[in-house]
Design a protein around this motif. Structure first.
Motif, PDB file in Angstrom:
ATOM      1  N   VAL A 170      62.005  48.387  71.642  1.00  0.00           N
ATOM      2  CA  VAL A 170      61.352  49.342  70.865  1.00  0.00           C
ATOM      3  C   VAL A 170      59.835  49.376  71.159  1.00  0.00           C
ATOM      4  N   CYS A 171      59.274  50.617  71.337  1.00  0.00           N
ATOM      5  CA  CYS A 171      57.955  50.899  71.561  1.00  0.00           C
ATOM      6  C   CYS A 171      57.042  50.974  70.781  1.00  0.00           C
ATOM      7  N   ASN A 172      55.700  50.700  70.455  1.00  0.00           N
ATOM      8  CA  ASN A 172      55.070  51.095  69.355  1.00  0.00           C
ATOM      9  C   ASN A 172      54.776  52.570  69.167  1.00  0.00           C
ATOM     10  N   CYS A 173      55.232  53.293  70.216  1.00  0.00           N
ATOM     11  CA  CYS A 173      55.240  54.870  69.824  1.00  0.00           C
ATOM     12  C   CYS A 173      56.472  55.382  69.136  1.00  0.00           C
ATOM     13  N   GLY A 174      57.531  54.271  69.000  1.00  0.00           N
ATOM     14  CA  GLY A 174      58.551  54.805  68.151  1.00  0.00           C
ATOM     15  C   GLY A 174      59.814  55.060  68.931  1.00  0.00           C
ATOM     16  N   LYS A 175      59.532  55.035  70.196  1.00  0.00           N
ATOM     17  CA  LYS A 175      60.715  55.285  71.219  1.00  0.00           C
ATOM     18  C   LYS A 175      61.306  54.106  71.488  1.00  0.00           C
ATOM     19  N   ILE A 176      62.629  54.144  72.289  1.00  0.00           N
ATOM     20  CA  ILE A 176      63.260  52.994  72.698  1.00  0.00           C
ATOM     21  C   ILE A 176      63.141  52.916  74.105  1.00  0.00           C
ATOM     22  N   GLY A 177      62.697  51.728  74.668  1.00  0.00           N
ATOM     23  CA  GLY A 177      62.699  51.498  76.266  1.00  0.00           C
ATOM     24  C   GLY A 177      61.543  52.117  77.044  1.00  0.00           C
ATOM     25  N   CYS A 178      60.435  52.089  76.590  1.00  0.00           N
ATOM     26  CA  CYS A 178      59.400  52.577  77.332  1.00  0.00           C
ATOM     27  C   CYS A 178      58.905  51.572  78.397  1.00  0.00           C
ATOM     28  N   LEU A 179      58.385  52.033  79.502  1.00  0.00           N
ATOM     29  CA  LEU A 179      57.928  51.066  80.516  1.00  0.00           C
ATOM     30  C   LEU A 179      57.025  50.051  79.895  1.00  0.00           C
ATOM     31  N   GLY A 212      53.069  54.696  80.766  1.00  0.00           N
ATOM     32  CA  GLY A 212      53.672  53.580  79.843  1.00  0.00           C
ATOM     33  C   GLY A 212      54.752  54.170  79.031  1.00  0.00           C
ATOM     34  N   HIS A 213      54.628  55.441  78.531  1.00  0.00           N
ATOM     35  CA  HIS A 213      55.702  56.008  77.764  1.00  0.00           C
ATOM     36  C   HIS A 213      56.875  56.611  78.489  1.00  0.00           C
ATOM     37  N   THR A 214      56.880  56.308  79.955  1.00  0.00           N
ATOM     38  CA  THR A 214      58.224  56.864  80.477  1.00  0.00           C
ATOM     39  C   THR A 214      59.248  56.029  80.020  1.00  0.00           C
TER      40      THR A 214
END
Ligand SMILES: [Zn+2]
Length: 384
Positions: A251-260, A241-243
């Motif tokens: 924006v993902c809830n993990c703080g990164k941009i563009g996660c699956l 999910g976080h690739t």
């Protein structure tokens, strides 16, 4: 041979015999000896021990052909029980499972989004105790329980490091639940428990390398390599999910941009749908797809493309024999399967595509509680 080694070997032999009876019973002592390569005397001794301990019972059956009665041995399915629990945002499932992996009783309880950690735990404890009493199961026959939940789980210490969906962080779940129930507790990521159930009872039976992909409130996967769960260094192997699939994307809830996950999870799909139409839930999106509303077709076309790409990447990384698709998406919108299968053909590299079987979960909504119960049995049962 050292005494220590002798004891270990004795234990291994006993496990081997019990596994054989469990897998192939009812079975005769002669068959067990033939299949294990152990002497008939050893088999008789071990079977007697297992009988005394309550693990096996004798059944009399007429053998075909000769007509002579042969005494066969089979496992005693009620010798012990384990409890499998699944916690997600709005639901708690509890199952009591017997020694051969049958669910004796299953209960689903509503969980309020605002419910805190302590409230959820005491709700579990009360319900577990009621279920045990109502089904007349002796407490001493329960060897432990397992909890499966979404998130980053420290499996060794039974700690929930982070679960975005439950808003839990650094929770000593195994320890806390043991304190209020007295049972030994193991904790793991839900998909790792789900693949265990498929490995022992479902689509990955008799398979050495398998991957399970779960699509629903989030997306993730679990991997079995050479018959063992592959955990990676921090139990996060398979968290696809976080690739990142688009560095300029959402924006993902993990703080990164563009996660699956930001393109595939129910929440993400619903959020994008609401840009077009005022909708209550993900079911409305699926309904619009069925009614052939163009925006829903477009949106799910993107979703299935990303899912297919994720699958093709996993196949190149692990080259499994079976890939099992599971989760809400396939249960709520079964017609999506055909679309994904077509895209799977397009995007997957031939050498890995040719040798893999793409299947759908057999155990579906019971997968996590069953897998948890099996994992608890495998981890906590210690044959003397
Ligand atoms: Zn992310």
């Amino acid at each position: 041979m050292e005494k220590q080694d002798q004891l270990l070997m004795k234990k291994q032999n006993k496990n081997l015999v019990l596994d054989m009876i469990k897998g192939r019973g009812p079975i005769s002592r002669t068959e067990i000896a033939k299949n294990t390569g152990m002497s008939p005397t050893s088999i008789s001794r071990i079977v007697n021990e297992l009988h005394v301990q309550g693990f096996v019972r004798e059944t009399e059956l007429v053998t075909s052909g000769v007509g002579r009665k042969a005494v066969l041995v089979d496992v005693e399915k009620d010798v012990l029980f384990t409890i499998g629990i699944e916690i997600d945002k709005s639901n708690i499932k509890i199952a009591i499972v017997n020694y051969i992996g049958d669910i004796v009783v299953l209960k689903e309880i509503h969980r309020d989004h605002s419910e805190n950690y302590e409230e959820t735990l005491s709700k579990i404890a009360v319900n577990v105790q009621n279920m045990i009493e109502q089904n007349g199961i002796l407490n001493e026959k329960i060897i432990g329980m397992a909890v499966g939940l979404p998130g980053y789980i420290d499996y060794k210490n039974g700690v929930v490091k982070l679960s975005d969906q439950l808003f839990w962080k650094e929770k000593t779940l195994a320890e806390d639940l043991k304190r209020i129930t007295t049972f030994d507790v193991i904790v793991d990521n839900e998909l790792k428990m789900k693949i265990i159930s498929e490995y022992f009872l479902g689509r990955a039976k008799d398979v050495k390398n398998a991957v399970l992909v779960g699509v629903g409130t989030g997306i993730g996967s679990a991997i079995i390599l050479n018959g063992e769960i592959y955990r990676g260094e921090s139990n996060n192997a398979g968290e696809i999910g976080h690739t990142v699939i688009d560095p300029t994307g959402n924006v993902c809830n993990c703080g990164k941009i563009g996660c699956l996950a930001t393109y595939i999870s129910e929440g993400a799909i619903l959020a994008d749908s609401r840009k077009v139409k005022d909708l209550d839930s993900i079911d409305d999106v699926y309904e619009a797809f069925r009614l052939k509303e163009q925006w829903a077709i477009n949106l799910l076309d993107r979703t299935t493309t990303y899912i297919s790409l994720a699958i093709s990447n996993i196949l190149c990384l692990y080259n499994p024999e079976v890939i099992i698709l599971s989760g809400n998406l396939f249960e709520k919108l079964p017609e999506i399967k055909e679309v994904i299968e077509k895209k799977f053909e397009i995007y997957t590299w031939e050498p890995v595509r040719e040798t893999v079987k793409l299947v759908y979960s057999q155990l579906n909504t019971q997968g996590v509680v069953l897998g948890g119960a099996i994992q608890a049995q495998n981890t906590l049962l210690d044959l003397d």
